[in-house]
Design an enzyme around this catalytic site. Structure first.
Site, PDB file in Angstrom:
ATOM      1  CB  SER A  52      -1.080   0.016   0.918  1.00 38.78           C
ATOM      2  OG  SER A  52      -1.751  -1.230   1.476  1.00 38.78           O
TER       3      SER A  52
HETATM    4  N1  SAH Z   1       0.225  -4.314   4.264  1.00 40.75           N
HETATM    5  C1  SAH Z   1       0.752  -5.788   2.423  1.00 40.75           C
HETATM    6  C2  SAH Z   1      -0.501  -5.525   1.848  1.00 40.75           C
HETATM    7  C3  SAH Z   1      -0.481  -6.413   0.695  1.00 40.75           C
HETATM    8  S1  SAH Z   1      -1.905  -5.904  -0.074  1.00 40.75           S
HETATM    9  C4  SAH Z   1       2.466  -4.452   2.281  1.00 40.75           C
HETATM   10  O1  SAH Z   1       2.744  -3.343   2.414  1.00 40.75           O
HETATM   11  O2  SAH Z   1       2.445  -5.375   1.445  1.00 40.75           O
HETATM   12  C5  SAH Z   1      -2.527  -6.499   0.193  1.00 40.75           C
HETATM   13  C6  SAH Z   1      -2.915  -8.271   0.388  1.00 40.75           C
HETATM   14  O3  SAH Z   1      -3.940  -9.261   1.186  1.00 40.75           O
HETATM   15  C7  SAH Z   1      -2.138  -9.376  -0.623  1.00 40.75           C
HETATM   16  O4  SAH Z   1      -1.263 -10.004  -0.163  1.00 40.75           O
HETATM   17  C8  SAH Z   1      -3.751 -10.702  -0.840  1.00 40.75           C
HETATM   18  O5  SAH Z   1      -3.047 -11.499  -1.571  1.00 40.75           O
HETATM   19  C9  SAH Z   1      -3.918 -10.863   0.548  1.00 40.75           C
HETATM   20  N2  SAH Z   1      -5.087 -10.919   1.102  1.00 40.75           N
HETATM   21  C10 SAH Z   1      -5.893 -10.711  -0.271  1.00 40.75           C
HETATM   22  N3  SAH Z   1      -7.485 -11.720   0.557  1.00 40.75           N
HETATM   23  C11 SAH Z   1      -6.285 -12.060   1.860  1.00 40.75           C
HETATM   24  C12 SAH Z   1      -7.325 -12.912   3.456  1.00 40.75           C
HETATM   25  N4  SAH Z   1      -8.251 -13.645   2.589  1.00 40.75           N
HETATM   26  N5  SAH Z   1      -6.235 -13.247   3.888  1.00 40.75           N
HETATM   27  C13 SAH Z   1      -5.119 -13.024   4.027  1.00 40.75           C
HETATM   28  N6  SAH Z   1      -4.854 -12.216   2.825  1.00 40.75           N
HETATM   29  C14 SAH Z   1      -5.762 -11.674   1.604  1.00 40.75           C
END
Ligand code: SAH
Length: 205
Positions: A52
């Site tokens: 993000s």
């Molecule tokens: N804070 C992270 C943001 C990653 S984007 C960073 O700094 O990199 C959001 C993430 O949520 C993605 O990697 C996606 O695969 C994950 N995601 C989506 N649905 C999910 C679920 N039900 N359980 C765990 N992770 C999930």
């Protein structure tokens, strides 16, 4: 990044600003993306996901009022960048990620950089991680159609959860608080745009 993107937009929590100053964000993205690592927008990571925008991470963590003794559950570990910031701010962090490939990579990076108070779990974070509940704070980094009841259930008395709620295209950040008597209140913060939370209490695939 900290002065121009965070302080100037009203992030005031000095512990948070110091944590974001110290965590090397470029370590969490591929070398080809290093020139973008500290930019004012999300940055692509594998599996068509993103880490993000730094400001939105700061806004979520400030709203969650993370304290040094807190145990925190993070849903959507992605690159592990936000996990690292949480690791500096809190006592213990459990980070869940749906893609095993991302969870493994995040775990390797966090270990290599010495963030020791973190456990990365592969699984459906829309159901939380009841094995280690309750949590003082829960941060959800993917958009949910509604507050997942399983996550609200895993908040400790006095606990705070911050999550984006809306449809697949746009959402608002919500702060869900549990009071000492167990009651739940919800406050709406600002507009945002996240990748979807895919899971049993999120969006269906
Ligand atoms: N804070 C992270 C943001 C990653 S984007 C960073 O700094 O990199 C959001 C993430 O949520 C993605 O990697 C996606 O695969 C994950 N995601 C989506 N649905 C999910 C679920 N039900 N359980 C765990 N992770 C999930």
């Amino acid at each position: 990044m900290v002065d121009r993107q965070l302080r100037q937009r009203g992030i005031r929590d000095e512990h948070l600003l110091a944590a974001m100053e110290q965590v090397p964000r470029h370590e969490f993205v591929s070398r080809e993306r290093w020139s973008d690592a500290y930019a004012d927008h999300p940055v692509g990571i594998p599996e068509q996901q993103t880490t993000s925008q730094p400001y939105i991470i700061a806004a979520m963590l400030q709203a969650a009022q993370i304290k040094p003794q807190d145990r925190v559950l993070e849903i959507g570990a992605g690159s592990g960048y936000q996990t690292a910031v949480l690791s500096v701010l809190a006592r213990q962090v459990i980070a869940m990620e749906r893609y095993a490939s991302l969870a493994d990579a995040a775990c390797d990076t966090l270990e290599r950089l010495g963030y020791g108070n973190v456990k990365v779990v592969t699984g459906d974070g829309s159901l939380g991680y009841p094995e280690s509940a309750p949590y003082d704070a829960i941060i959800v980094s993917a958009a949910a159609p509604r507050v997942p009841p399983a996550l609200a259930d895993q908040l400790a008395p006095g606990g705070r959860m911050v999550l984006p709620v809306g449809d697949a295209h746009q959402q608002v950040l919500q702060l869900v608080s549990r009071d000492e008597q167990g009651g739940i209140s919800v406050q709406t913060l600002e507009g945002c745009r996240f990748v979807p939370l895919i899971g049993e209490q999120g969006f269906k695939t």
